[in-house]
Design a protein around this motif. Structure first.
Motif, PDB file in Angstrom:
ATOM      1  N   PHE A 121     102.626  27.511  59.558  1.00 32.54           N
ATOM      2  CA  PHE A 121     101.471  26.694  59.200  1.00 32.54           C
ATOM      3  C   PHE A 121     100.388  27.580  58.607  1.00 32.54           C
ATOM      4  O   PHE A 121     100.293  28.774  58.918  1.00 32.54           O
ATOM      5  N   MET A 122      99.607  26.988  57.723  1.00 31.28           N
ATOM      6  CA  MET A 122      98.553  27.706  57.029  1.00 31.28           C
ATOM      7  C   MET A 122      97.265  26.894  57.130  1.00 31.28           C
ATOM      8  O   MET A 122      97.275  25.685  56.905  1.00 31.28           O
ATOM      9  N   PHE A 123      96.179  27.575  57.454  1.00 33.58           N
ATOM     10  CA  PHE A 123      94.858  26.960  57.486  1.00 33.58           C
ATOM     11  C   PHE A 123      94.088  27.425  56.246  1.00 33.58           C
ATOM     12  O   PHE A 123      94.048  28.625  55.958  1.00 33.58           O
TER      13      PHE A 123
ATOM     14  N   LEU B  91      93.093  31.036  51.855  1.00 32.86           N
ATOM     15  CA  LEU B  91      93.941  31.089  53.045  1.00 32.86           C
ATOM     16  C   LEU B  91      93.196  31.790  54.173  1.00 32.86           C
ATOM     17  O   LEU B  91      92.789  32.942  54.039  1.00 32.86           O
ATOM     18  N   LEU B  92      93.004  31.077  55.274  1.00 32.90           N
ATOM     19  CA  LEU B  92      92.286  31.630  56.415  1.00 32.90           C
ATOM     20  C   LEU B  92      93.217  32.231  57.453  1.00 32.90           C
ATOM     21  O   LEU B  92      92.929  33.274  58.022  1.00 32.90           O
TER      22      LEU B  92
ATOM     23  N   VAL C 228      88.053  25.298  58.648  1.00 36.73           N
ATOM     24  CA  VAL C 228      89.365  24.773  58.244  1.00 36.73           C
ATOM     25  C   VAL C 228      89.201  23.351  57.704  1.00 36.73           C
ATOM     26  O   VAL C 228      88.690  22.473  58.381  1.00 36.73           O
ATOM     27  N   THR C 229      89.635  23.162  56.458  1.00 36.53           N
ATOM     28  CA  THR C 229      89.567  21.830  55.841  1.00 36.53           C
ATOM     29  C   THR C 229      90.939  21.297  55.447  1.00 36.53           C
ATOM     30  O   THR C 229      91.081  20.130  55.122  1.00 36.53           O
TER      31      THR C 229
ATOM     32  N   MET D 137      91.180  31.852  66.059  1.00 30.18           N
ATOM     33  CA  MET D 137      90.447  30.916  65.200  1.00 30.18           C
ATOM     34  C   MET D 137      89.266  30.245  65.903  1.00 30.18           C
ATOM     35  O   MET D 137      88.561  29.465  65.284  1.00 30.18           O
ATOM     36  N   LYS D 138      89.015  30.552  67.160  1.00 25.33           N
ATOM     37  CA  LYS D 138      88.007  29.817  67.927  1.00 25.33           C
ATOM     38  C   LYS D 138      86.620  29.824  67.288  1.00 25.33           C
ATOM     39  O   LYS D 138      85.905  28.842  67.387  1.00 25.33           O
TER      40      LYS D 138
END
Length: 118
Positions: free
Chosen positions: A41-43, A50-51, A81-82, A74-75
């Motif tokens: 998965f990619m955020f 790319l995050l 994230v969109t 990622m907290k």
């Protein structure tokens, strides 16, 4: 040189601006992501940068954990994230290769493990 072809995403979900349904950080379509299948998965943020790239044996619970867990890398960046892209990849070796390749090829902003480009 090794040629790696990244799979086309099987599911793409977008953050809703003003969601009316129950949501997690604006995402209402987690039900579209497989609960039982493995993959990567990619955020992405609103500029399509790319995050973060991750892999999981069971995708939906792992992705949701990034938005609910207090220890996720990622907290502090969840609000950025969109878009979430998901590729079904059942083979664990392939997941590992794709994840490492994508982190380094696209310089995922918040990945800290498996980074070779810094």
């Amino acid at each position: 040189m090794i040629q790696i072809t990244i799979p086309t995403p099987d599911v793409i979900i977008h953050k809703q601006k003003e969601p009316e349904l129950s949501h997690i950080y604006g995402f209402t379509d987690f039900h579209l992501i497989s609960r039982e299948k493995g993959g990567i998965f990619m955020f992405y943020n609103d500029r399509d940068e790319l995050l973060f790239v991750g892999k999981a044996r069971k995708l939906r619970p792992r992705i949701k954990k990034h938005f609910e867990d207090t220890v996720s890398i990622m907290k502090n960046y969840r609000g950025e994230v969109t878009k979430i892209e998901v590729c079904i990849v059942e083979d664990p070796v392939h997941r590992e290769i794709y994840e490492t390749y994508m982190i380094n090829e696209f310089k995922a902003k918040y990945n800290v493990d498996k980074v070779f480009y810094k």
